[in-house]
Design a protein around this motif. Structure first.
Motif, mmCIF file in Angstrom:
data_model
loop_
_atom_site.group_PDB
_atom_site.id
_atom_site.type_symbol
_atom_site.label_atom_id
_atom_site.label_comp_id
_atom_site.label_asym_id
_atom_site.label_seq_id
_atom_site.Cartn_x
_atom_site.Cartn_y
_atom_site.Cartn_z
ATOM 1 N N TRP A 324 42.378 -24.340 78.614
ATOM 2 C CA TRP A 324 42.227 -24.209 77.171
ATOM 3 C C TRP A 324 42.650 -25.495 76.457
ATOM 4 O O TRP A 324 42.069 -25.856 75.435
ATOM 5 C CB TRP A 324 43.075 -23.044 76.663
ATOM 6 N N ALA A 325 43.659 -26.149 76.981
ATOM 7 C CA ALA A 325 44.142 -27.375 76.331
ATOM 8 C C ALA A 325 43.069 -28.462 76.334
ATOM 9 O O ALA A 325 42.883 -29.174 75.336
ATOM 10 C CB ALA A 325 45.405 -27.874 77.023
ATOM 11 N N LEU A 326 42.340 -28.595 77.446
ATOM 12 C CA LEU A 326 41.284 -29.599 77.512
ATOM 13 C C LEU A 326 40.077 -29.190 76.679
ATOM 14 O O LEU A 326 39.402 -30.044 76.081
ATOM 15 C CB LEU A 326 40.864 -29.828 78.965
ATOM 16 N N MET A 327 39.801 -27.881 76.611
ATOM 17 C CA MET A 327 38.662 -27.407 75.832
ATOM 18 C C MET A 327 38.888 -27.598 74.336
ATOM 19 O O MET A 327 37.933 -27.747 73.568
ATOM 20 C CB MET A 327 38.391 -25.929 76.143
ATOM 21 N N THR A 328 40.132 -27.586 73.891
ATOM 22 C CA THR A 328 40.444 -27.734 72.470
ATOM 23 C C THR A 328 41.062 -29.091 72.155
ATOM 24 O O THR A 328 41.668 -29.262 71.082
ATOM 25 C CB THR A 328 41.424 -26.620 72.040
ATOM 26 N N LYS A 329 40.934 -30.023 73.075
ATOM 27 C CA LYS A 329 41.584 -31.321 72.887
ATOM 28 C C LYS A 329 40.992 -32.090 71.717
ATOM 29 O O LYS A 329 41.716 -32.697 70.921
ATOM 30 C CB LYS A 329 41.466 -32.145 74.177
ATOM 31 N N VAL A 355 47.728 -24.545 72.044
ATOM 32 C CA VAL A 355 47.803 -23.568 73.125
ATOM 33 C C VAL A 355 49.223 -23.478 73.656
ATOM 34 O O VAL A 355 49.733 -22.388 73.956
ATOM 35 C CB VAL A 355 46.823 -23.961 74.251
ATOM 36 N N PHE A 356 49.890 -24.616 73.745
ATOM 37 C CA PHE A 356 51.268 -24.621 74.240
ATOM 38 C C PHE A 356 52.197 -23.900 73.263
ATOM 39 O O PHE A 356 53.130 -23.206 73.672
ATOM 40 C CB PHE A 356 51.737 -26.070 74.447
ATOM 41 N N GLY A 357 51.928 -24.051 71.975
ATOM 42 C CA GLY A 357 52.761 -23.380 70.983
ATOM 43 C C GLY A 357 52.654 -21.872 71.066
ATOM 44 O O GLY A 357 53.663 -21.157 71.004
ATOM 45 N N THR A 358 51.426 -21.358 71.194
ATOM 46 C CA THR A 358 51.254 -19.903 71.281
ATOM 47 C C THR A 358 51.852 -19.342 72.566
ATOM 48 O O THR A 358 52.461 -18.267 72.557
ATOM 49 C CB THR A 358 49.765 -19.543 71.201
ATOM 50 N N LEU A 359 51.699 -20.064 73.683
ATOM 51 C CA LEU A 359 52.267 -19.588 74.941
ATOM 52 C C LEU A 359 53.791 -19.597 74.905
ATOM 53 O O LEU A 359 54.444 -18.639 75.352
ATOM 54 C CB LEU A 359 51.760 -20.443 76.106
#
Length: 644
Positions: A324-329, A355-359
C-alpha cells in the motif's frame, strides 16, 4: 402359557409372548427387528464411537455455519480456561449443563453482531459449545449401547469436542486438533488424537461444504485466499526480518498478557468496579461497549483505524500481497464515503495519515481496547482479535521493508519485490501463538490461506515469539485461570528454581483422618459427623495404621444407618462388622512415598487426572497430597516467601 402359544403357532424359532402374537403384523415386526439387530452388529463392529464422533463434527459445523448466517443477514468469557480445567480432571458444577448451551449461543450471536466495534471473536465460546455437545452425545451413546457411565469414555468425547470446536470455526482440522492439544491438554494420548482428528475432519468438511450448498463458493476452498508469488516467495535475507518480527511479536505478547492480567486483578481489587461487576454486570458491559463504540465510530476516530471493516475484512486486506505504501507513494487516494468492496485496502489509507499512521494508530488503540473488551462479562472469543492484531503488526513491518527496499532485496543478480502480506501472515501466527503459547498457529495460517510457500519463515517467527513469551509470561488462558482461581496445576519451571530436591515430605498434609477396622462404631459415627471429606483411608488396626483401602463417605453413611437400627442392647460393634456386612472397600492402587519428588507427583496428577493421593511409609498411612498442596508447593517455589 404365553410361551406355549408362541411355540404352537410356529411363528418363530423361539417362544414369543402373547402380546407380540396379537399385535399388528407380528412377522413383519419381527423381521424388521431382526434386520435392525443385524445392522447394529455389523455397524458397531468397527466401534460405535466413530459414528458419534462423526455426528458430533457435522453437528458442530451446522451450528457454526448457522451462527455465521445469523450474524451476516449467562455464560461469560471465553470458555477455554474452564474447558482446560475440566480436561485436567476437575469437575466444574453445571458448566456443561445444556442451559449454558442456549445462553452461550444467544449471547455469542449478539457479540458477533457488533462486528469490529467490540472486536471479539467466537473461538473460545464455540469450544465450550462443542464440549457441551460432546458431553451430551456421550450420554446418548451410553443409553443406546446400554453400558454404564465411564469417566474415561467421557473424557475421550470431551477431548474430541475441544478439537472439533477449533476445526469448525476455521475449517482447519489439522491445526484444530494440534491447537486443542497445545492449549487445553497437559498430557495427550495418541488414541485421543485419532478420534479428535476424525471428528474435526468431519466438522471442517461439513462447514466448508455448506458454503458450496448455499452458493457462496463454487467448490471447497480456503477461507482467506492469497495470491503470493510461488516461484520465489521470499529472498534468503528476509529470513532475518521474519525472525525479528517473531521477536517483536513475542515482546508485544508479553506486554499484552501482563497488562490484561493486571487489569483483571485491578477490577477485582478496586471497590467500585468489583461491586459493579458483582451486582450490575449489564451496566458495566454497557459502559465498556459505549466507550469502545465511541472510539470506533467511523466518522470520528474510527476512520483512522479501518473501523468500517469487519474482522474478516481486516484479515482479507492485511493479507494483500501488494504494498500500500508504494501504491500511494505518488498520490494520496481519497477516503471513500462508503467501503469499496473491490478496494477495501483504501480503508487503511486515510488522506490525513499515511498507511504507517493508520497501522500504528490501529495497533496502539486496539491494544487497550482489546484488553477492555476482554473484561466485558459476555460470551466472546479472544483468539481472532489477537490473530488480527498480529497480522497488523506484521503488515506494518512489511510495509516499512517495502519502502526501504522498493525494488526488493537483490540476491544472485535477481530482484524480487517484498510482499507485505507475507509478513502479515507471519505476524498473525507469531503473535497469536505467543499469546496462547502454541506453535500450531503456524499451521493454522496455512490452512486458512491455502498456501505453504512461507512455511519456513512463518515457523521461525512463531518459534522466536514463543521462546520469548513462554520464558517471561504465562499464556492468556493460564493467566485467566490464575485470575479466576480455577483448580488447575501450573507448570514447574525446574530449570530456574530449585524444584528437583523437593519431595512429598516437604509439602504433604500430615493431618490424616483414618478409620481402623477395630474402631468402635461410636467413634466412626463421631468422625463422620465432624468431617466432610468424600472418602476415608481404611487402615488395618489403630496401632499399625497399615493402609488397606478406601471407604467412600456415602457408602459408609448408608451402612451405618442400616446397622444402627439392628443394634442389640449392650452390643458394641466395630467397623469390621459393617465392612463384613457389605460396605464396599476400594483398593488403593496408587500411593506416594515421602521420598517421591515434586516432579514425579506433578506428572502423576496431570497424567492420570488425579485429585488425591495418600502417602505411606512402609505401608503406614502418614499423610495425603491433593492438588491444593501441590499447587501451593509450586507457587512457593516460583514466588518464595520473604525471609523474616
Amino acid at each position: 402359557m404365553e410361551e406355549l402359544v408362541g411355540l404352537r403357532e410356529g411363528s418363530s424359532g423361539k417362544p414369543v409372548t402373547l402380546q407380540e402374537l396379537w399385535g399388528p403384523c407380528p412377522r413383519v415386526r419381527r423381521s424388521i427387528q431382526g434386520t435392525l439387530e443385524w445392522l447394529k452388529e455389523r455397524l458397531f463392529r468397527v466401534g460405535e464411537d466413530w459414528y458419534f464422533l462423526m455426528a458430533h463434527g457435522v453437528l458442530m459445523a451446522l451450528i457454526s455455519y448457522a451462527m455465521n448466517i445469523a450474524v451476516r443477514s449467562v455464560v461469560r468469557g471465553s470458555g477455554i480456561p474452564e474447558v482446560k480445567t475440566i480436561l485436567s480432571g476437575v469437575i466444574l458444577e453445571d458448566y456443561l449443563d445444556i442451559k449454558n448451551f442456549g445462553a452461550k449461543v444467544a449471547g455469542l450471536s449478539c457479540t458477533l453482531a457488533t462486528g469490529s466495534t467490540i472486536f471479539l471473536g467466537k473461538l473460545g465460546p464455540f469450544v465450550h459449545l462443542s464440549v457441551i455437545t460432546a458431553a451430551y452425545l456421550g450420554h446418548v451413546r451410553t443409553k443406546i449401547i446400554g453400558e454404564s457411565e465411564s469417566k474415561t469414555k467421557k473424557m475421550e468425547m470431551l477431548v474430541a469436542g475441544a478439537a472439533v470446536g477449533v476445526a469448525t470455526v476455521f475449517a482447519a482440522p489439522f491445526s484444530g486438533v494440534l491447537f486443542s492439544i497445545e492449549v487445553m491438554s497437559s498430557h495427550f494420548s495418541v488414541w485421543d488424537y485419532w478420534r479428535g482428528f476424525f471428528a474435526a475432519t468431519c466438522g471442517a468438511f461439513m462447514f466448508r461444504l455448506l458454503a458450496v450448498f448455499s452458493s457462496e463458493q463454487e467448490t471447497i476452498t480456503s477461507i482467506y485466499k492469497t495470491s503470493f508469488r510461488v516461484d520465489i516467495p521470499f529472498d534468503l535475507p528476509e529470513i532475518f526480518f521474519f525472525v525479528a518480527l517473531g521477536a517483536i511479536c513475542g515482546i508485544l505478547s508479553c506486554g499484552y498478557n501482563f497488562c490484561q492480567r493486571s487489569f483483571l486483578f485491578f477490577l477485582k481489587a478496586n471497590g467500585f468496579t468489583s461491586k459493579l461487576l458483582a451486582t450490575s454486570k449489564p451496566l458495566y458491559a454497557a459502559l465498556a461497549a459505549l466507550v469502545l463504540a465511541s472510539v470506533t465510530y467511523p466518522p470520528g476516530v474510527g476512520r483512522f483505524m479501518a473501523s468500517r471493516l469487519s474482522m474478516e475484512e481486516h484479515l482479507e486486506t492485511l493479507f494483500d500481497n501488494n504494498s500500500w505504501a508504494l501504491m500511494t507513494k505518488n498520490s494520496s487516494p481519497s477516503w471513500p464515503a462508503e467501503p469499496d468492496p473491490q478496494n477495501l485496502w483504501l480503508e487503511w489509507c486515510h488522506p490525513q495519515l499515511t498507511v504507517f499512521g493508520t497501522l500504528v494508530f490501529f495497533l496502539v488503540m486496539k491494544f487497550w481496547m482489546l484488553i477492555l473488551a476482554t473484561t466485558i462479562p459476555i460470551p466472546a472469543g479472544y483468539f481472532l482479535p489477537v490473530f488480527i492484531y498480529g497480522a497488523a503488526t506484521g503488515r506494518l513491518l512489511g510495509e516499512a521493508l517495502s519502502v526501504a527496499f522498493p525494488e526488493g532485496i537483490m540476491v544472485g543478480g535477481e530482484v524480487n519485490p517484498i510482499m507485505p502480506g507475507a509478513y502479515a501472515l507471519a505476524g498473525a501466527a507469531a503473535f497469536s501463538g505467543a499469546v496462547t503459547h502454541s506453535i500450531s498457529t503456524a499451521l493454522l495460517v496455512f490452512e486458512l490461506t491455502g498456501q505453504m510457500v512461507h512455511a519456513l519463515p512463518v515457523l521461525m517467527a512463531v518459534l522466536a515469539a514463543n521462546a520469548i513469551s513462554q520464558s517471561c509470561q504465562p499464556s492468556f488462558y493460564d493467566g485467566t485461570i490464575i485470575v479466576k482461581k480455577l483448580p488447575y496445576l501450573p507448570w514447574i519451571r525446574g530449570r530456574k528454581i530449585g524444584s528437583y530436591p523437593v519431595t512429598v515430605d516437604d509439602f504433604m498434609n500430615c493431618t490424616l483422618t483414618t478409620l481402623a477396622k477395630d474402631m468402635p462404631l461410636e467413634e466412626v459415627i463421631r468422625i463422620v459427623i465432624s468431617t466432610d471429606v468424600t472418602q476415608y483411608p481404611l487402615v488395618e488396626t489403630t496401632e499399625s495404621q497399615t493402609l488397606v483401602g478406601v471407604v467412600k463417605r456415602t457408602h459408609l453413611v448408608q451402612a451405618l444407618q442400616t446397622e444402627t437400627a439392628s443394634w442389640a442392647p449392650g452390643q458394641q460393634p466395630c467397623l469390621q462388622d459393617i465392612l463384613a456386612g457389605g460396605c464396599p472397600i476400594q483398593p488403593v492402587t496408587l500411593q506416594l512415598s515421602p521420598e517421591t519428588s515434586l516432579h514425579e507427583t506433578h506428572n502423576l496428577f496431570e497424567l492420570l487426572n488425579l485429585q488425591l493421593l495418600f502417602v505411606t511409609s512402609r505401608g503406614r498411612a502418614v499423610g495425603s497430597v491433593t492438588w491444593v498442596e501441590l499447587k501451593k508447593a509450586i507457587s512457593t517455589l516460583t514466588n518464595p516467601p520473604t525471609p523474616k
